[in-house]
Write an enzyme that holds these catalytic residues in place. Structure first.
Site, PDB file in Angstrom:
ATOM      1  N   CYS A  79       0.845  -1.199   0.000  1.00  0.00           N
ATOM      2  CA  CYS A  79       0.000   0.000   0.000  1.00  0.00           C
ATOM      3  C   CYS A  79       0.874   1.240   0.000  1.00  0.00           C
ATOM      4  O   CYS A  79       0.622   2.207  -0.733  1.00  0.00           O
ATOM      5  CB  CYS A  79      -0.905   0.052   1.228  1.00  0.00           C
ATOM      6  N   ARG A  80       1.915   1.206   0.839  1.00  0.00           N
ATOM      7  CA  ARG A  80       2.826   2.356   0.888  1.00  0.00           C
ATOM      8  C   ARG A  80       3.493   2.552  -0.470  1.00  0.00           C
ATOM      9  O   ARG A  80       3.642   3.667  -0.953  1.00  0.00           O
ATOM     10  CB  ARG A  80       3.905   2.125   1.956  1.00  0.00           C
TER      11      ARG A  80
END
Lengths: 176, 497
Positions: A79-80
């Site tokens: 996600c990052r």
């Protein structure tokens, strides 16, 4: 064996066999608990969630825009990794009617705010308290999962991998 | 012509089904199924089953732990045997066989016993293993015999000049009672397939956290978890949870859960199963010290699960600008949190106050060296003076409504076994013919005991005591009903008359 029994026997044996086959099917179904997912072409389930500053936002608010609905958390490495791509896509296409909506899986406000500052994000961030929208309505399994919803509120694409700008462009350009 | 074809077709189908029926009704098939199931079950115990291995990936576990044999074991599906389709198919085939055998043998037995004649031919009575007679007898003797047997709890039926006394007909069906019990057990095992009948999952709860489990219809809440170690070691002494159960907003049950003493609610058991050995931060009291003067400026409290944003210490304002519940610092990936749980909190404050330009300062309670490294220039020391930690509790929520069914099946099976082993079907026939009272008798087992009872009943009449004839002298009558023939009582009359 006596051949007198006739139809009762036939009936008994058929009932037993049908029951057995039924049970086997039930077992197979029981063991492979099917993963329920949403499908392309379905209407995107409606939701209303809190924004970071305490307001409410609904899917209906973005009607007429192409919505890139992303489920994420700060503890999720992919996600990052994809966050910069989401920001780039938002910057590049927001004038043409794209909105990126990132629904966080119930982290605390400070962690989310800190993350937004760290990654310089300016698209709407929503907080899915209790993860109800992700799990119950959108049947999200792994994160990140991204739903691309067209201007009519129909699911056009479901991505379960971290996205790059190119991948996003491929998906959204025909919809804009 | 169409009709003919249909007829032929019907006939063919009928025959196939008859064959299937015969196959299931065969004792050989039944025994083979039992033997295969027994062998299969034994195979499944050579190595642990997949649900019992301490490893998430069985593909590696079996090979690494048990070598090539273990690998083959897993590849042939023996590591997940008791839920495999072939094992369950065998169980179901056995179930079908039990039903069909019971119908195939039990129904004819029931019918023939129900319709058995009271009067048998004298020549048949004489051939019984127990036989005696009384010369110059009258109808009064027959009545007296009937009364004597009635006292011994026989059921008496009479027709003109003949009598049948019978006791223990039900034990004759003992085998079928056992079959019924086994079928109930099989049904009980498969009952978990019914939605809502079976649930078996772990629930992890932090302190004061509650989770709703819709499958069992209630909410569990952890109001306190205690973990104790033996002194001077890391061996766990005990771990216990104060558990509350809610239905909606209403508290419906609570219990101090210790290992092996589950809470029971709504036919569901909640077990203390495990805990997370890594503690999490709950609350902390932090003292702020001026590094120049080494004077304490005061303290503030932090909630690590849901921290507030601003804190005031003396004249200073602290703003929590970033919070990493489980901080990792990596040369390439930067600073991030690797989970949502406060195992290793990292806090970034912006401190402002009189005569102070706003400054950033990190606080990492479990990594003070990082703090020191980063904070050569920090004007303050943020020192944790008090902290409360907690461990997550792991509860197992278990519901299996099939278990009472299985126990019922076991009880029925046991009852059947008792019937088979300890009770007999005893019958005594008497017939008055030409002034002679002929008395013959039959039982399915325990002939010696029966002979005693028989003689006690007939001797008061003045009949001589009967001597038990040897088994060899007699033909098949003592055997239980052989397969594929109808009940032999009626047959006996015919063949021996």
């Amino acid at each position: 064996m006596a051949k007198t029994a006739g139809s009762t026997r036939v009936l008994t044996i058929l009932v037993l066999l049908v029951a057995a086959v039924g049970i086997i099917f039930a077992v197979v179904k029981f063991n492979n608990k099917e993963v329920v997912v949403l499908n392309k072409g379905e209407a995107a389930p409606a939701f209303t969630l809190q924004t970071l500053d305490g307001n409410q936002a609904s899917l209906a608010d973005y009607k007429g825009k192409v919505v890139l609905l992303n489920f994420w958390a700060t503890w999720c490495e992919p996600c990052r990794d994809e966050m910069p791509a989401l920001q780039q896509a938002y910057d590049k296409y927001k004038e043409q009617g794209l909105v990126v909506v990132a629904a966080n899986l119930d982290e605390n406000n400070i962690t989310i705010k800190g993350f937004i500052n760290q990654y310089q994000l300016n698209f709407p961030i929503l907080i899915d308290k209790g993860r109800e929208v992700a799990l119950d309505r959108y049947k999200v399994g792994p994160i990140p999962t991204t739903f691309i919803i067209d201007k009519n509120g129909v699911l056009q694409s479901i991505e379960q991998t971290p996205l790059t700008l190119m991948m996003i462009e491929d998906k959204i350009k025909p919809l804009l | 012509m169409g009709d003919e074809a249909v007829n032929k077709n019907n006939k063919k189908q009928r025959n196939i089904l008859e064959l299937v029926w015969d196959w299931f009704a065969s004792v050989k098939v039944g025994i083979s199924l039992i033997v295969i199931l027994a062998l299969g079950s034994a195979l499944g115990t050579i190595y642990p089953q997949v649900n019992a291995i301490p490893h998430p990936n069985p593909n590696f576990y079996y090979k690494d732990t048990y070598g090539t044999l273990g690998d083959l074991y897993h590849k042939f599906g023996l590591s997940n045997m008791y839920t495999s389709w072939w094992f369950l198919t065998l169980v179901l085939l056995l179930g079908i066989s039990l039903v069909i055998v019971s119908i195939d043998r039990g129904v004819p037995l029931y019918k023939s016993l129900k319709n058995q004649p009271v009067a048998r031919k004298v020549i048949a009575l004489r051939a019984d293993r127990l036989y005696t007679n009384k010369e110059t007898a009258t109808a009064a003797d027959l009545t007296a015999l009937g009364q004597a047997l009635q006292k011994r709890r026989y059921k008496i039926r009479t027709v003109d000049g003949a009598l049948l006394a019978e006791k223990g007909r039900l034990p004759r069906f003992g085998a079928y009672v056992i079959h019924a019990g086994l079928i109930v057990i099989i049904l009980g095992v498969f009952a978990r397939l019914i939605p809502g009948w079976y649930y078996d999952e772990m629930v992890w709860l932090k302190e004061d956290e509650s989770k709703t489990i819709s499958e069992v219809g209630f909410t569990v809440k952890n109001t306190g978890f205690q973990l104790e170690y033996y002194e001077g070691g890391d061996r766990v002494k005990k771990y216990e949870t104060d558990l509350e159960v809610y239905e909606g907003a209403q508290k419906v049950a609570e219990k101090h859960l210790i290992v092996n003493e589950p809470l029971t609610y709504n036919n569901t058991l909640v077990f203390q199963n495990s805990f997370d050995p890594t503690p999490m931060f709950k609350n902390g009291k932090v003292e702020m010290i001026d590094r120049k003067t080494e004077q304490s400026l005061g303290t503030f409290d932090i909630n690590f699960i849901d921290p507030q944003e601003t804190y005031t210490v003396g004249p200073y304002q602290l703003k929590l600008t970033n919070y990493f519940p489980d901080i990792k610092v990596d040369a390439e990936k930067g600073v991030y949190t690797s989970s949502n749980e406060p195992y290793n909190p990292g806090l970034s404050f912006e401190i402002s106050g009189p005569n102070l330009a706003p400054t950033q300062q990190w606080m990492m309670p479990t990594a003070p060296f990082v703090e020191q490294m980063l904070g050569q220039e920090y004007p303050f020391t943020l020192k944790m003076v008090d902290v409360s930690l907690f461990n997550m509790t792991g509860l197992l929520v278990h519901r299996d409504l099939g278990i009472p069914v299985v126990y019922t099946g076991c009880a029925i099976t046991l009852y059947g076994l008792v019937l088979v082993f300890y009770f007999q079907h005893r019958r005594i026939w008497a017939r008055l013919e030409d002034g002679v009272l002929h008395i013959g008798a039959n039982t399915n087992k325990n002939w010696l005991g029966f002979a005693k009872e028989f003689n006690k009943a007939v001797e008061p009449l003045g009949a001589t005591a009967a001597v038990l004839k040897s088994k060899l002298a007699k033909q098949p009558e003592n055997q239980p009903e052989p397969p594929h023939t109808t009940e032999s009582e009626t047959g006996r009359e015919g063949t021996q008359a």
